[in-house]
Design a protein around this motif. Structure first.
Motif, PDB file in Angstrom:
ATOM      1  N   LYS A  43       0.834  -1.200   0.000  1.00 37.53           N
ATOM      2  CA  LYS A  43       0.000   0.000   0.000  1.00 37.53           C
ATOM      3  C   LYS A  43       0.869   1.249   0.000  1.00 37.53           C
ATOM      4  CE  LYS A  43      -3.996  -2.000   2.335  1.00 37.53           C
ATOM      5  NZ  LYS A  43      -4.981  -1.844   3.447  1.00 37.53           N
ATOM      6  N   GLU A  44       0.249   2.373  -0.327  1.00 36.70           N
ATOM      7  CA  GLU A  44       0.956   3.642  -0.304  1.00 36.70           C
ATOM      8  C   GLU A  44       1.108   4.134   1.135  1.00 36.70           C
ATOM      9  OE1 GLU A  44      -0.422   5.402  -4.675  1.00 36.70           O
ATOM     10  OE2 GLU A  44      -0.926   6.467  -2.832  1.00 36.70           O
ATOM     11  N   ARG A  45       2.098   4.981   1.315  1.00 27.22           N
ATOM     12  CA  ARG A  45       2.298   5.582   2.626  1.00 27.22           C
ATOM     13  C   ARG A  45       1.118   6.499   2.937  1.00 27.22           C
ATOM     14  NH1 ARG A  45       8.104   7.950   3.399  1.00 27.22           N
ATOM     15  NH2 ARG A  45       7.358   9.404   1.779  1.00 27.22           N
ATOM     16  N   GLU A  46       0.656   6.478   4.193  1.00 27.30           N
ATOM     17  CA  GLU A  46      -0.498   7.276   4.562  1.00 27.30           C
ATOM     18  C   GLU A  46      -0.225   8.080   5.829  1.00 27.30           C
ATOM     19  OE1 GLU A  46      -3.895   4.876   5.501  1.00 27.30           O
ATOM     20  OE2 GLU A  46      -2.887   3.813   7.126  1.00 27.30           O
ATOM     21  N   PHE A  47      -0.909   9.196   5.915  1.00 28.20           N
ATOM     22  CA  PHE A  47      -0.826  10.075   7.076  1.00 28.20           C
ATOM     23  C   PHE A  47      -1.458   9.406   8.289  1.00 28.20           C
ATOM     24  CE2 PHE A  47      -0.891  13.963   9.448  1.00 28.20           C
ATOM     25  CZ  PHE A  47      -2.109  13.982  10.107  1.00 28.20           C
ATOM     26  N   VAL A  48      -0.813   9.581   9.455  1.00 26.57           N
ATOM     27  CA  VAL A  48      -1.351   9.046  10.699  1.00 26.57           C
ATOM     28  C   VAL A  48      -1.707  10.174  11.670  1.00 26.57           C
ATOM     29  CG1 VAL A  48      -0.857   7.641  12.730  1.00 26.57           C
ATOM     30  CG2 VAL A  48      -0.088   6.886  10.463  1.00 26.57           C
ATOM     31  N   ALA A  49      -0.726  11.039  11.947  1.00 23.98           N
ATOM     32  CA  ALA A  49      -0.952  12.093  12.930  1.00 23.98           C
ATOM     33  C   ALA A  49       0.065  13.211  12.738  1.00 23.98           C
ATOM     34  CB  ALA A  49      -0.854  11.541  14.350  1.00 23.98           C
ATOM     35  N   ALA A  50      -0.289  14.396  13.222  1.00 20.64           N
ATOM     36  CA  ALA A  50       0.619  15.536  13.157  1.00 20.64           C
ATOM     37  C   ALA A  50       0.432  16.404  14.392  1.00 20.64           C
ATOM     38  CB  ALA A  50       0.374  16.365  11.902  1.00 20.64           C
ATOM     39  N   ILE A  51       1.472  17.183  14.698  1.00 21.28           N
ATOM     40  CA  ILE A  51       1.428  18.065  15.852  1.00 21.28           C
ATOM     41  C   ILE A  51       2.107  19.384  15.505  1.00 21.28           C
ATOM     42  CG2 ILE A  51       3.584  17.140  16.829  1.00 21.28           C
ATOM     43  CD1 ILE A  51       2.191  17.377  19.618  1.00 21.28           C
ATOM     44  N   SER A  52       1.578  20.457  16.029  1.00 18.26           N
ATOM     45  CA  SER A  52       2.098  21.779  15.733  1.00 18.26           C
ATOM     46  C   SER A  52       3.370  22.075  16.519  1.00 18.26           C
ATOM     47  CB  SER A  52       1.045  22.841  16.058  1.00 18.26           C
ATOM     48  OG  SER A  52       0.740  22.812  17.445  1.00 18.26           O
ATOM     49  N   TRP A  53       3.956  23.235  16.264  1.00 19.42           N
ATOM     50  CA  TRP A  53       5.205  23.614  16.911  1.00 19.42           C
ATOM     51  C   TRP A  53       5.134  23.482  18.428  1.00 19.42           C
ATOM     52  CZ3 TRP A  53       5.382  29.044  14.249  1.00 19.42           C
ATOM     53  CH2 TRP A  53       5.587  28.871  12.883  1.00 19.42           C
ATOM     54  N   SER A  54       4.098  24.051  18.978  1.00 17.53           N
ATOM     55  CA  SER A  54       3.987  24.112  20.445  1.00 17.53           C
ATOM     56  C   SER A  54       3.338  22.872  21.035  1.00 17.53           C
ATOM     57  CB  SER A  54       3.157  25.329  20.845  1.00 17.53           C
ATOM     58  OG  SER A  54       1.826  25.167  20.401  1.00 17.53           O
ATOM     59  N   GLY A  55       2.736  22.067  20.168  1.00 22.16           N
ATOM     60  CA  GLY A  55       1.982  20.917  20.650  1.00 22.16           C
ATOM     61  C   GLY A  55       0.531  21.251  20.940  1.00 22.16           C
ATOM     62  N   GLY A  56       0.163  22.489  20.698  1.00 23.65           N
ATOM     63  CA  GLY A  56      -1.191  22.914  21.010  1.00 23.65           C
ATOM     64  C   GLY A  56      -2.238  22.456  20.028  1.00 23.65           C
ATOM     65  N   ALA A  57      -1.800  22.058  18.842  1.00 25.84           N
ATOM     66  CA  ALA A  57      -2.734  21.573  17.823  1.00 25.84           C
ATOM     67  C   ALA A  57      -2.280  20.209  17.332  1.00 25.84           C
ATOM     68  CB  ALA A  57      -2.799  22.545  16.658  1.00 25.84           C
ATOM     69  N   THR A  58      -3.241  19.322  17.121  1.00 27.44           N
ATOM     70  CA  THR A  58      -2.952  17.995  16.603  1.00 27.44           C
ATOM     71  C   THR A  58      -3.951  17.647  15.505  1.00 27.44           C
ATOM     72  OG1 THR A  58      -4.287  16.977  18.341  1.00 27.44           O
ATOM     73  CG2 THR A  58      -1.912  17.121  18.722  1.00 27.44           C
ATOM     74  N   ASP A  59      -3.565  16.678  14.700  1.00 28.49           N
ATOM     75  CA  ASP A  59      -4.390  16.231  13.591  1.00 28.49           C
ATOM     76  C   ASP A  59      -4.222  14.730  13.477  1.00 28.49           C
ATOM     77  OD1 ASP A  59      -4.259  16.738   9.957  1.00 28.49           O
ATOM     78  OD2 ASP A  59      -5.932  16.175  11.255  1.00 28.49           O
ATOM     79  N   TYR A  60      -5.323  14.017  13.265  1.00 25.79           N
ATOM     80  CA  TYR A  60      -5.269  12.556  13.206  1.00 25.79           C
ATOM     81  C   TYR A  60      -6.051  12.042  12.011  1.00 25.79           C
ATOM     82  CZ  TYR A  60      -3.654  12.756  18.050  1.00 25.79           C
ATOM     83  OH  TYR A  60      -2.944  13.016  19.193  1.00 25.79           O
ATOM     84  N   ALA A  61      -5.568  10.954  11.465  1.00 27.88           N
ATOM     85  CA  ALA A  61      -6.353  10.228  10.475  1.00 27.88           C
ATOM     86  C   ALA A  61      -7.563   9.623  11.175  1.00 27.88           C
ATOM     87  CB  ALA A  61      -5.507   9.128   9.846  1.00 27.88           C
ATOM     88  N   ASP A  62      -8.671   9.527  10.469  1.00 27.72           N
ATOM     89  CA  ASP A  62      -9.890   8.994  11.066  1.00 27.72           C
ATOM     90  C   ASP A  62      -9.686   7.587  11.627  1.00 27.72           C
ATOM     91  OD1 ASP A  62     -12.198  10.516   8.671  1.00 27.72           O
ATOM     92  OD2 ASP A  62     -11.242  11.309  10.471  1.00 27.72           O
ATOM     93  N   SER A  63      -8.838   6.816  10.980  1.00 29.50           N
ATOM     94  CA  SER A  63      -8.635   5.419  11.366  1.00 29.50           C
ATOM     95  C   SER A  63      -7.953   5.267  12.725  1.00 29.50           C
ATOM     96  CB  SER A  63      -7.819   4.695  10.303  1.00 29.50           C
ATOM     97  OG  SER A  63      -6.564   5.327  10.124  1.00 29.50           O
ATOM     98  N   VAL A  64      -7.316   6.320  13.222  1.00 32.57           N
ATOM     99  CA  VAL A  64      -6.588   6.207  14.493  1.00 32.57           C
ATOM    100  C   VAL A  64      -7.135   7.130  15.576  1.00 32.57           C
ATOM    101  CG1 VAL A  64      -4.506   5.571  13.223  1.00 32.57           C
ATOM    102  CG2 VAL A  64      -4.801   7.939  13.986  1.00 32.57           C
ATOM    103  N   LYS A  65      -8.097   7.951  15.240  1.00 34.01           N
ATOM    104  CA  LYS A  65      -8.660   8.884  16.231  1.00 34.01           C
ATOM    105  C   LYS A  65      -9.203   8.129  17.438  1.00 34.01           C
ATOM    106  CE  LYS A  65     -10.006  12.852  13.418  1.00 34.01           C
ATOM    107  NZ  LYS A  65     -11.139  13.600  12.809  1.00 34.01           N
ATOM    108  N   GLY A  66      -8.857   8.626  18.620  1.00 27.36           N
ATOM    109  CA  GLY A  66      -9.310   7.995  19.848  1.00 27.36           C
ATOM    110  C   GLY A  66      -8.435   6.849  20.302  1.00 27.36           C
ATOM    111  N   ARG A  67      -7.518   6.403  19.464  1.00 27.47           N
ATOM    112  CA  ARG A  67      -6.618   5.302  19.834  1.00 27.47           C
ATOM    113  C   ARG A  67      -5.156   5.747  19.904  1.00 27.47           C
ATOM    114  NH1 ARG A  67      -5.933   1.060  16.558  1.00 27.47           N
ATOM    115  NH2 ARG A  67      -6.351   2.238  14.639  1.00 27.47           N
TER     116      ARG A  67
END
Length: 120
Positions: A43-67
């Protein structure tokens, strides 16, 4: 420039937890958005999660949210990915990456990856 080295991968059972670490070199680490990606066999490489400079903002793929939880410690040049309730579909090579932007597809620096295998 940033150099990244992942660690913490391994073989676990369904439902187990695992924490990945990413050690970064470079004096400007705290200026980068940091992300985790994964690539499953065939499979192709896929996004999992990201975090901002300060850690104040995060982003998650739907498949891993909450886990999964991404965090960072700028004083130690470290980024972490806490993975709970692991599933077989979480199996893959996990990569740490650094970006100057918040876009999921605009990462500049990559680690060599660490293997995570979830066995059922």
């Amino acid at each position: 420039q940033v150099q990244l080295v992942e660690s913490g991968g391994g073989l676990v059972q369904v439902g187990d937890s695992l924490r990945l670490s990413c050690a970064a070199s470079g004096r400007t680490f705290s200026r980068y958005y940091m992300g985790w990606f994964r690539q499953a066999p065939g499979k192709e490489r896929e996004f999992v999660a990201a975090i901002s400079w300060s850690g104040g903002a995060t982003d998650y793929a739907d498949s891993v949210k909450g886990r999964f939880t991404i965090s960072r410690a700028n004083a130690r040049n470290m980024v972490y990915l806490q993975m709970n309730s692991l599933r077989p579909e979480d199996t893959g090579v996990y990569y740490c990456a650094a970006s100057a932007s918040w876009k999921r597809d605009d990462y500049d620096y990559w680690g060599q990856g660490t293997q995570v295998t979830v066995s059922s």
